[in-house]
Design a protein around this motif. Structure first.
Motif, PDB file in Angstrom:
ATOM      1  N   GLY A 123      -3.976-102.012  32.307  1.00  0.00           N
ATOM      2  CA  GLY A 123      -3.208-100.991  31.386  1.00  0.00           C
ATOM      3  C   GLY A 123      -3.650-102.412  30.426  1.00  0.00           C
ATOM      4  O   GLY A 123      -4.066-102.859  29.207  1.00  0.00           O
ATOM      5  N   ASP A 177       0.878 -97.925  23.469  1.00  0.00           N
ATOM      6  CA  ASP A 177       1.399 -96.819  24.233  1.00  0.00           C
ATOM      7  C   ASP A 177       0.990 -96.806  25.735  1.00  0.00           C
ATOM      8  O   ASP A 177       1.095 -95.960  25.994  1.00  0.00           O
ATOM      9  N   LEU A 178       0.195 -97.925  26.146  1.00  0.00           N
ATOM     10  CA  LEU A 178      -0.238 -97.662  27.084  1.00  0.00           C
ATOM     11  C   LEU A 178       0.787 -98.950  28.130  1.00  0.00           C
ATOM     12  O   LEU A 178       1.500 -99.252  27.461  1.00  0.00           O
ATOM     13  N   PRO A 223      -4.161 -93.341  26.567  1.00  0.00           N
ATOM     14  CA  PRO A 223      -3.205 -93.153  26.687  1.00  0.00           C
ATOM     15  C   PRO A 223      -2.888 -92.551  27.326  1.00  0.00           C
ATOM     16  O   PRO A 223      -1.724 -92.415  27.631  1.00  0.00           O
ATOM     17  N   GLY A 232      -0.298 -94.425  30.086  1.00  0.00           N
ATOM     18  CA  GLY A 232       0.502 -94.422  29.691  1.00  0.00           C
ATOM     19  C   GLY A 232       1.353 -94.071  29.924  1.00  0.00           C
ATOM     20  O   GLY A 232       1.520 -93.965  31.263  1.00  0.00           O
ATOM     21  N   ARG A 289       9.010 -92.422  29.779  1.00  0.00           N
ATOM     22  CA  ARG A 289       9.323 -92.300  27.874  1.00  0.00           C
ATOM     23  C   ARG A 289      10.807 -91.601  28.064  1.00  0.00           C
ATOM     24  O   ARG A 289      11.783 -92.605  26.999  1.00  0.00           O
TER      25      ARG A 289
END
Length: 422
Positions: free
Chosen positions: A86, A100-101, A195, A199, A205
């Motif tokens: 990343g 987003d990574l 991503p 990601g 998330r």
């Protein structure tokens, strides 16, 4: 509308610009990472079949490229690989949204498998671009400058494609264009896939969103504490200082009393500010104790308001001292903010306060008259919003606004006695 010059300029930027150069470095790095796995595959396949001709040797090298990729995928299952890849992608791959990574190691098997797929794509495309660069670039130089063998190769292609006027320089430029085109295509592919593969996973998330929500709730809590405690103290100090200045010569005893009240109010505000700053710095001793006064301190609050000219007709139910500490602290802040609003917007006006316990809930009602010299407050500000937030956090409710005849301003709040912050 794009002109021919604009299209050429954009094409040149895509093939030779800074982004293309960074992606070339990223791909060559992938080719370098591929080499240990590739050499190991070549050695293993050569040991299985030592007698090889030129054609079989070429096929062996091609096969070794593909057999090396599963080995690379296995090593990419190490959690720290995602963080390293990343970081390289953010620095060199020119991803549209580098934020987003993921920045940390893979903490689930889903993240590890996605990292392994990315690692394979990076090493494979990097191996192709690195191989074309190392072999094709010198070959193109030979063709362009007519070194040994260049003209013979050009004649070979001319004999097979008559009329094309193929020369060594044109072949060399075509090879260079193939290299930079492959680099641009592979770099764009990796940038689009980064991503999705590097990601955060849906679980990560969700965890990040929960952490942000927790931080935001803490910030809102601290903002309410600062607004209600320090804001109340500053409002009281301002009015007391103004009153002392008006009677400093005519009534020095009253002025001295106002100055003592200012000193007491300021000392209390500093103590509460220290508590809030301790919470902000996440100090253990600050978080362990009560975060501010409770309803047991209402008498002191009412005495402080009386010094500013606000007389409060208070009706306090018995048993308030036995309320849960969290409910009692929030209720005190609600009363404090309501009385501060009276002080700010209605001046030294009489107010009515009722704090009652009814059917398992705490009821707070605060009223004060409105008139020509005491304008209404239709919109409310941070204080009223903070009162609503405090009530909602304890699964209660609030209402605020003028009475039907427009002569009284009323604040009503109800809190379940067993409520807890949500």
């Amino acid at each position: 509308m794009d002109t021919g010059g604009g299209l050429i300029r954009r094409a040149g930027e895509a093939l030779f610009g800074r982004r293309a150069r960074l992606r070339w470095v990223h791909l060559v790095l992938g080719g370098a990472l591929l080499m240990p796995y590739y050499l190991l595959s070549v050695v293993a396949l050569g040991a299985l079949n030592p007698d090889q001709g030129h054609v079989r040797q070429l096929l062996l090298q091609l096969l070794a490229l593909f057999t090396s990729l599963p080995m690379a995928a296995v090593t990419a299952l190490v959690p720290t690989v995602r963080g390293l890849e990343g970081a390289a992608a953010r620095a060199l791959c020119a991803v549209a949204r580098p934020e987003d990574l993921a920045t940390g190691p893979a903490r689930s098997w889903a993240a590890r498998w996605r990292t392994a797929l990315w690692f394979v794509l990076h090493l494979f495309s990097g191996g192709v671009v690195a191989g074309m660069t190392l072999a094709g670039a010198p070959f193109a130089v030979v063709l362009i400058f007519g070194f040994a063998g260049g003209e013979e190769l050009a004649k070979y292609w001319t004999d097979r494609f008559p009329g094309w006027m193929i020369t060594g320089p044109t072949l060399g430029l075509a090879v260079l264009l193939l290299i930079v085109g492959t680099n641009a295509a592979c770099g764009t592919l990796l940038a689009r896939w980064a991503p999705a593969l590097l990601g955060p996973t849906p679980e990560e998330r969700l965890a990040a969103a929960e952490r942000r929500a927790t931080v935001l709730a803490q910030r809102n809590r601290l903002a309410r504490e600062l607004h209600d405690s320090v804001g109340h103290a500053l409002s009281a100090v301002g009015i007391q200082a103004s009153a002392a200045a008006r009677v400093l010569r005519t009534d020095p005893d009253f002025a001295a009393e106002a100055l003592r009240a200012i000193e007491e109010t300021a000392r209390g505000a500093v103590a509460e500010l220290d508590t809030v700053l301790g919470l902000l710095r996440e100090e253990e001793d600050a978080g362990a104790g009560p975060a501010g006064p409770t309803l047991a301190g209402l008498d002191d609050l009412l005495r402080q308001l009386a010094r500013t000219g606000v007389t409060v007709d208070a009706e306090l139910a018995p048993g308030l001292g036995a309320l849960p500490a969290e409910v009692s602290r929030e209720a005190y802040r609600i009363v404090q903010e309501g009385l501060t609003n009276v002080l700010r917007h209605a001046g030294p006006a009489p107010a009515g306060l009722r704090v009652a316990l009814d059917a398992g809930r705490l009821e707070i009602e605060l009223t004060n008259p409105l008139g020509p010299a005491r304008p209404s407050r239709p919109g409310g500000g941070r204080g009223l919003r903070g009162i609503g937030e405090r009530a909602t956090a304890l699964r209660g409710g609030s209402s605020v606004g003028p009475s039907e005849d427009g002569t009284t301003w009323r604040l009503a709040v109800w809190l379940p006695v067993g409520g807890s912050a949500g």
